[in-house]
Write a protein that holds these residues in place. Structure first.
Motif, PDB file in Angstrom:
ATOM      1  N   THR A  26      -1.461   4.801  -4.397  1.00 57.36           N
ATOM      2  CA  THR A  26      -0.673   3.606  -4.079  1.00 57.36           C
ATOM      3  C   THR A  26       0.002   3.075  -5.341  1.00 57.36           C
ATOM      4  O   THR A  26      -0.498   3.245  -6.453  1.00 57.36           O
TER       5      THR A  26
ATOM      6  N   PRO B 297       0.792  -1.236   0.000  1.00 54.66           N
ATOM      7  CA  PRO B 297       0.000   0.000   0.000  1.00 54.66           C
ATOM      8  C   PRO B 297       0.825   1.287   0.000  1.00 54.66           C
ATOM      9  O   PRO B 297       0.321   2.351   0.349  1.00 54.66           O
ATOM     10  N   GLN B 298       2.096   1.212  -0.382  1.00 56.87           N
ATOM     11  CA  GLN B 298       2.927   2.418  -0.406  1.00 56.87           C
ATOM     12  C   GLN B 298       2.425   3.400  -1.461  1.00 56.87           C
ATOM     13  O   GLN B 298       1.969   3.008  -2.525  1.00 56.87           O
ATOM     14  N   ARG B 299       2.551   4.697  -1.164  1.00 58.92           N
ATOM     15  CA  ARG B 299       2.077   5.751  -2.065  1.00 58.92           C
ATOM     16  C   ARG B 299       3.249   6.497  -2.707  1.00 58.92           C
ATOM     17  O   ARG B 299       4.322   6.593  -2.122  1.00 58.92           O
TER      18      ARG B 299
ATOM     19  N   GLU C 157      -6.477   1.623   2.026  1.00 62.00           N
ATOM     20  CA  GLU C 157      -5.626   2.489   1.208  1.00 62.00           C
ATOM     21  C   GLU C 157      -6.125   2.572  -0.235  1.00 62.00           C
ATOM     22  O   GLU C 157      -6.074   3.623  -0.876  1.00 62.00           O
TER      23      GLU C 157
ATOM     24  N   ASP D  78      -7.681   5.673  -2.666  1.00 68.58           N
ATOM     25  CA  ASP D  78      -7.266   6.025  -4.030  1.00 68.58           C
ATOM     26  C   ASP D  78      -8.471   6.403  -4.873  1.00 68.58           C
ATOM     27  O   ASP D  78      -8.462   7.408  -5.597  1.00 68.58           O
TER      28      ASP D  78
END
Length: 447
Positions: free
Chosen positions: A182, A16-18, A32, A36
């Motif tokens: 993400t 789930p990194q952005r 997450e 988005d």
């Protein structure tokens, strides 16, 4: 000796990194990937798509699809495809104990919302108009100060690469990482993970290469094998986004053409019914025929059959994805889901494509949009690039208020950066705004 291809796994693919941020540890009520979706649908670039041409002119007595309504429909179909695949992964035990597998529907739905956000005004002709300006128009002169890859970005301008840029680039005065979506959502729109060198369909521009590479590497996406013409293999969920787009624009263009009187009722109905085999699908075929006898409104009949066709294609494409998941996860799958449809649906889709090319995309109303787009976009590029390169000129100062701060670059910026910033600005315009600005610059309607 044949080397075994590395298999991608859902644990790496669904982090789930952005963009522009580390992983968010704040506990939100929404996931997450649901965030988005909300972030996109409330954004100004998404809203502006309501005034960007899909195929037919906007708007007439009959309301046809624009970029926004098309994207919403693609998102709906994409969510269905993603939910089916997510459920299958969980049921099969192949989820790698990853809780985010159940969010695949949300990821695909968000990517579908964003897939056309990089397209310029005036439909697909807008892309061609930008490329034409740099290959055959006044833009040729500006390419001399750039390297081959930078030139290629502009000569082969592509809405997909521009969507990646819009979502991830840090424009002046804006947050790091663009929309800060993400990585899975962003990766799901990259249909062609490669640069513009030697290709017209591309995934990123040179200015955005670092962001592109970082996302691919962070998701642990392997380099592409020789022969695919790609730098990295495709992110698996791209296939679902692509299928949702193909299903919607192919089938909905037929319905729009019927509403506009370009296609007759009998041929429209026959075309849609051809997605069913009269023998193998006798029960379904009879049911469709029965409903059409009860419903006397022909527009409603066409809408009903169209909805069933879309449902059938969702079922088929999700099945094809699942049956080919090993090849997709090793990056060796070479087709699109639509190209692997069973014979009946494949033949029907080919008939739709052939008719669309011959009767819809060459219709006078569509060609008029293309002609207008070439003239308007070419003129805007010419005057604003000249103003960007020579800001001290009186005429350039007159144009300066029309350039938003996020697209302004310093006087010492490279030619490539200056040209790309103008392309950023013009590709983000709506059809009506581009037309209005064109009229002002040309002095049309004054006095």
């Amino acid at each position: 000796m044949v080397l075994k291809r590395k298999t991608m796994n859902w644990k790496d693919l669904l982090i789930p990194q952005r963009t522009g941020q580390s992983i968010d540890n704040i506990n939100h009520r929404r996931t997450e990937f649901q965030r988005d979706y909300d972030r996109l649908i409330f954004s100004a670039p998404f809203r502006r798509m309501q005034n960007k041409t899909q195929v037919f002119p906007l708007p007439g007595a009959v309301f046809v699809h624009n970029r926004l309504t098309h994207s919403l429909e693609v998102s709906s179909v994409g969510r269905s495809l993603g939910n089916i695949i997510g459920a299958k992964i969980v049921e099969s035990g192949e989820a790698d104990e990853n809780k985010y597998v159940e969010e695949i529907g949300s990821i695909v739905a968000s990517a579908c919302l964003a897939h056309d956000m990089g397209n310029p005004p005036f439909g697909h002709s807008g892309e061609s108009a930008i490329s034409h300006f740099f290959t055959n128009g006044a833009g040729q002169e500006y390419l001399k100060d750039m390297n081959e890859l930078e030139q290629s970005d502009l000569i082969n301008f592509d809405g997909n690469a521009n969507a990646f840029r819009l979502l991830t680039h840090s424009f002046n005065g804006r947050r790091d990482g663009g929309f800060a979506l993400t990585f899975p959502t962003v990766a799901s729109i990259i249909k062609y993970p490669r640069s513009s060198q030697g290709y017209k369909k591309i995934g990123y521009f040179q200015q955005d290469k670092a962001s592109f590479d970082y996302i691919m590497q962070r998701l642990n996406i392997p380099k592409a094998p020789e022969g695919l013409g790609l730098e990295y293999v495709r992110y698996p969920l791209v296939y679902l986004v692509e299928a949702a787009d193909d299903i919607c624009y192919q089938i909905m263009d037929i319905e729009d053409a019927y509403k506009l009187g370009i296609l007759f009722y009998d041929e429209t109905r026959e075309l849609l019914m051809s997605f069913y085999d009269k023998v193998e699908d006798r029960e379904v075929y009879d049911r469709l025929d029965e409903v059409c006898k009860m419903v006397t409104d022909r527009h409603e009949q066409v809408a009903y059959i169209r909805s069933k066709v879309i449902g059938r294609l969702v079922e088929r494409c999700s099945q094809i994805f699942w049956e080919n998941r090993e090849a997709i996860l090793t990056g060796t799958y070479k087709n699109t889901l639509i190209k692997d449809l069973p014979p009946t649906e494949s033949a029907a889709m080919e008939a739709v494509k052939k008719l669309s090319v011959n009767r819809i995309y060459r219709h006078q109303s569509v060609l008029e949009i293309e002609l207008s787009g070439f003239t308007i976009i070419g003129s805007l590029l010419e005057v604003f690039i000249e103003a960007m390169k020579n800001p001290s000129l009186y005429y350039s100062k007159l144009l300066s208020p029309y350039v938003p701060d996020q697209y302004k670059v310093g006087k010492d910026a490279s030619t490539y950066d200056k040209l790309l910033s103008v392309v950023d600005m013009i590709s983000g315009m709506t059809d009506l705004y581009a037309l209005d600005l064109f009229k002002k610059i040309k002095g049309i309607g004054i006095g």
